[in-house]
Design a protein around this motif. Structure first.
Motif, PDB file in Angstrom:
ATOM      1  N   GLU A 128      60.918  37.845  43.017  1.00  0.00           N
ATOM      2  CA  GLU A 128      61.570  36.576  43.353  1.00  0.00           C
ATOM      3  C   GLU A 128      60.852  35.397  42.726  1.00  0.00           C
ATOM      4  O   GLU A 128      61.475  34.401  42.384  1.00  0.00           O
ATOM      5  N   GLU A 129      59.538  35.484  42.568  1.00  0.00           N
ATOM      6  CA  GLU A 129      58.775  34.378  41.996  1.00  0.00           C
ATOM      7  C   GLU A 129      58.918  34.286  40.484  1.00  0.00           C
ATOM      8  O   GLU A 129      58.666  33.242  39.908  1.00  0.00           O
ATOM      9  N   GLY A 130      59.300  35.371  39.858  1.00  0.00           N
ATOM     10  CA  GLY A 130      59.491  35.349  38.408  1.00  0.00           C
ATOM     11  C   GLY A 130      58.226  34.960  37.673  1.00  0.00           C
ATOM     12  O   GLY A 130      57.182  35.572  37.839  1.00  0.00           O
ATOM     13  N   ASP A 131      58.317  33.915  36.851  1.00  0.00           N
ATOM     14  CA  ASP A 131      57.186  33.481  36.024  1.00  0.00           C
ATOM     15  C   ASP A 131      56.348  32.389  36.682  1.00  0.00           C
ATOM     16  O   ASP A 131      55.617  31.672  36.008  1.00  0.00           O
ATOM     17  N   ALA A 132      56.444  32.237  37.986  1.00  0.00           N
ATOM     18  CA  ALA A 132      55.654  31.213  38.675  1.00  0.00           C
ATOM     19  C   ALA A 132      54.174  31.480  38.448  1.00  0.00           C
ATOM     20  O   ALA A 132      53.745  32.635  38.347  1.00  0.00           O
ATOM     21  N   PRO A 133      53.379  30.405  38.338  1.00  0.00           N
ATOM     22  CA  PRO A 133      51.934  30.609  38.116  1.00  0.00           C
ATOM     23  C   PRO A 133      51.301  31.369  39.280  1.00  0.00           C
ATOM     24  O   PRO A 133      51.698  31.197  40.425  1.00  0.00           O
ATOM     25  N   ARG A 134      50.350  32.204  38.950  1.00  0.00           N
ATOM     26  CA  ARG A 134      49.661  33.002  39.961  1.00  0.00           C
ATOM     27  C   ARG A 134      48.167  32.747  39.866  1.00  0.00           C
ATOM     28  O   ARG A 134      47.638  32.456  38.798  1.00  0.00           O
ATOM     29  N   ALA A 135      47.481  32.901  40.978  1.00  0.00           N
ATOM     30  CA  ALA A 135      46.028  32.751  40.997  1.00  0.00           C
ATOM     31  C   ALA A 135      45.395  34.032  40.472  1.00  0.00           C
ATOM     32  O   ALA A 135      45.878  35.127  40.727  1.00  0.00           O
ATOM     33  N   THR A 136      44.292  33.863  39.769  1.00  0.00           N
ATOM     34  CA  THR A 136      43.533  35.028  39.321  1.00  0.00           C
ATOM     35  C   THR A 136      42.592  35.446  40.438  1.00  0.00           C
ATOM     36  O   THR A 136      42.359  34.695  41.395  1.00  0.00           O
ATOM     37  N   LEU A 137      42.024  36.632  40.317  1.00  0.00           N
ATOM     38  CA  LEU A 137      41.050  37.097  41.296  1.00  0.00           C
ATOM     39  C   LEU A 137      39.863  36.140  41.330  1.00  0.00           C
ATOM     40  O   LEU A 137      39.338  35.827  42.404  1.00  0.00           O
ATOM     41  N   ALA A 138      39.437  35.647  40.179  1.00  0.00           N
ATOM     42  CA  ALA A 138      38.321  34.696  40.127  1.00  0.00           C
ATOM     43  C   ALA A 138      38.654  33.427  40.907  1.00  0.00           C
ATOM     44  O   ALA A 138      37.801  32.879  41.616  1.00  0.00           O
ATOM     45  N   ASP A 139      39.899  32.944  40.794  1.00  0.00           N
ATOM     46  CA  ASP A 139      40.322  31.762  41.560  1.00  0.00           C
ATOM     47  C   ASP A 139      40.245  32.024  43.061  1.00  0.00           C
ATOM     48  O   ASP A 139      39.765  31.186  43.824  1.00  0.00           O
ATOM     49  N   VAL A 140      40.738  33.177  43.481  1.00  0.00           N
ATOM     50  CA  VAL A 140      40.731  33.518  44.902  1.00  0.00           C
ATOM     51  C   VAL A 140      39.299  33.622  45.413  1.00  0.00           C
ATOM     52  O   VAL A 140      38.960  33.075  46.473  1.00  0.00           O
ATOM     53  N   LEU A 141      38.430  34.296  44.671  1.00  0.00           N
ATOM     54  CA  LEU A 141      37.033  34.438  45.084  1.00  0.00           C
ATOM     55  C   LEU A 141      36.333  33.085  45.134  1.00  0.00           C
ATOM     56  O   LEU A 141      35.548  32.815  46.045  1.00  0.00           O
ATOM     57  N   ALA A 142      36.622  32.219  44.167  1.00  0.00           N
ATOM     58  CA  ALA A 142      36.026  30.878  44.175  1.00  0.00           C
ATOM     59  C   ALA A 142      36.504  30.074  45.374  1.00  0.00           C
ATOM     60  O   ALA A 142      35.726  29.329  45.980  1.00  0.00           O
ATOM     61  N   ASP A 143      37.770  30.239  45.760  1.00  0.00           N
ATOM     62  CA  ASP A 143      38.276  29.552  46.948  1.00  0.00           C
ATOM     63  C   ASP A 143      37.578  30.042  48.212  1.00  0.00           C
ATOM     64  O   ASP A 143      37.312  29.273  49.127  1.00  0.00           O
TER      65      ASP A 143
END
Length: 121
Positions: free
Chosen positions: A92-107
């Motif tokens: 459903e999200e198609g080409d919407a931007p996604r967070a990388t694992l590095a982004d999630v870990l940094a958060d």
């Protein structure tokens, strides 16, 4: 994901599927916590033989003692459902931007120790 009929075939004739077992419908095989404590060994033997038991507290069902095969099947079904929901969300999200694992870990943990505050901005 096995259906209720497949459960009996997969684990033998004495095993019943979740919806055939009784702990999703009329609870004839329910016991109180007090009875559970007094009869745990016997109830474990029954579960091993394929018979689930609903445990009640104050007359309200709070848990079920089930054969491990049925518990495993329920866990597998839940995992399958979550995976299907995740795939549907991704589709459903198609080409919407996604967070990388590095982004999630940094958060969660903040930037890596070797990255300066200026470099992180």
């Amino acid at each position: 994901m096995p259906d209720a009929g497949a459960c009996g075939k997969r684990w033998g004739a004495s095993s019943r599927g979740v919806h055939e077992s009784g702990y999703t419908g009329v609870m004839d095989d329910s016991i109180s916590v007090r009875e559970l404590r007094a009869n745990l060994a016997r109830l474990l033997d029954q579960a091993e033989e394929g018979e689930p038991t609903v445990i009640t507290r104050g007359g309200t069902p709070v848990a079920a003692l089930v054969p491990i095969e049925e518990y495993s099947a329920l866990e597998e079904a839940a995992d399958e459902l979550l995976a299907r929901e995740a795939l549907q969300t991704l589709a459903e999200e198609g080409d919407a931007p996604r967070a990388t694992l590095a982004d999630v870990l940094a958060d969660i943990f903040g930037p890596p120790a070797n990255v300066s505050e200026e470099g992180a901005a």
